[in-house]
Design an enzyme around this catalytic site. Structure first.
Site, PDB file in Angstrom:
ATOM      1  CB  ALA A 104      -0.918   0.003   1.225  1.00 17.34           C
ATOM      2  CE  LYS A 105       5.631   0.838  -3.616  1.00 21.36           C
ATOM      3  NZ  LYS A 105       4.772  -0.307  -4.037  1.00 21.36           N
ATOM      4  NE  ARG A 106      -3.051   3.473   1.985  1.00 20.30           N
ATOM      5  CZ  ARG A 106      -3.321   3.124   0.729  1.00 20.30           C
ATOM      6  NH1 ARG A 106      -2.410   3.316  -0.213  1.00 20.30           N
ATOM      7  NH2 ARG A 106      -4.482   2.600   0.403  1.00 20.30           N
TER       8      ARG A 106
END
Length: 286
Positions: A104-106
């Site tokens: 998700a690379k949040r």
């Protein structure tokens, strides 16, 4: 004995991942339902095609891979129906006893970061994965809500450190020997001091095709004592031998990640499984 988190009574993500890598080998299979792949499989680019694609990949690789990595953006593009499929995929991964990495690379600050952590790492969340990818470029400490919740729930995180896209160097390499990438790796190493055992639960994302950048920036990945998620194996050009050469002493920590190279063998389960086995054999070879 499996490592138990103090006061939590549950095994840490690092301990579980280390056991899976030892038992199955260091392979992570990306579940990336790109429109072109859906088309090549004879599937429609809709939620039904998304579900068929994802569950077929899981059926094929769950007994072989240490982890699977659904690419969250490729589910989000289908709106709420796509997110519902992602929830089902994460639940199916749990049922099939394969670890999940939500790609998700949040990354954000304050209550927003806490909300991201709650979505991906909280017990009972429909999107709860075994681990999630995070972006540290608002400062490593901005990730604190996710780092602490992961430790509390026995889950893990993978922090972007050194990516292989050309644009990445304009941020990650800045500072030379005191680069942004080095500060991220050192922060991850410090965070893993809270974990006993051989493998911490704070991993790094380091591209399989970064080549000599690790040496140029003097990054000591072995000292991080966390798993290294290395995307780029196969279709993006990296081979298992490249991984050995690139990561050196840190290679035992590397979770080689292949997506399109395996997925393009579908839609037959047997063909997907054969492609995964070929990749796994290369990663295991001395």
């Amino acid at each position: 004995m499996p490592e138990q988190l103090p006061g939590a009574g549950r095994e840490s993500f690092g301990s579980r991942l280390g056991a899976a890598m030892a038992a199955r080998g260091p392979l992570c299979v990306g579940i990336d339902p790109h429109p072109a792949l859906l088309k090549s499989w004879g599937l429609d680019d809709d939620a039904a095609g998304l579900k068929r694609f994802s569950l077929t990949v899981l059926e094929a690789v769950a007994p072989l891979a240490a982890a699977v990595k659904p690419q969250v953006a490729l589910y989000e593009r289908h709106g709420s129906a796509g997110i519902a499929v992602l929830e089902e995929v994460l639940a199916e991964a749990r049922d099939r006893a394969v670890l999940s990495i939500a790609d998700a690379k949040r990354g954000d600050i304050g209550s927003t970061m806490a909300a991201y952590a709650d979505a991906w790492l909280r017990d009972g969340s429909p999107l709860a994965a075994d681990s999630v990818t995070l972006s540290p470029y608002l400062g490593f400490e901005s990730l604190r809500p996710a780092l602490d919740l992961a430790a509390e729930t026995g889950r893990g995180v993978f922090v972007l450190a050194l990516t292989s896209n050309p644009e990445g160097a304009s941020v990650q390499h800045v500072g030379g020997k005191d680069s942004v990438a080095r500060r991220i790796t050192e922060s991850a190493a410090a965070e893993n001091s809270r974990y006993a055992g051989n493998l911490g639960s704070v991993g790094l994302v380091v591209g399989a095709t970064v080549g000599g950048a690790l040496a140029d920036l003097e990054l000591d990945l072995a000292a991080v004592r966390g798993p290294i998620l290395a995307p780029g194996l196969g279709a993006q050009g990296a081979t298992p031998d490249d991984l050995r050469a690139t990561f050196g002493d840190a290679y035992p920590l590397v979770l080689g990640t292949s997506s399109r190279d395996i997925l393009s063998a579908g839609p037959q389960v047997s063909a997907l499984r054969e492609a995964a086995i070929r990749t796994l054999d290369g990663l295991r070879r001395e």
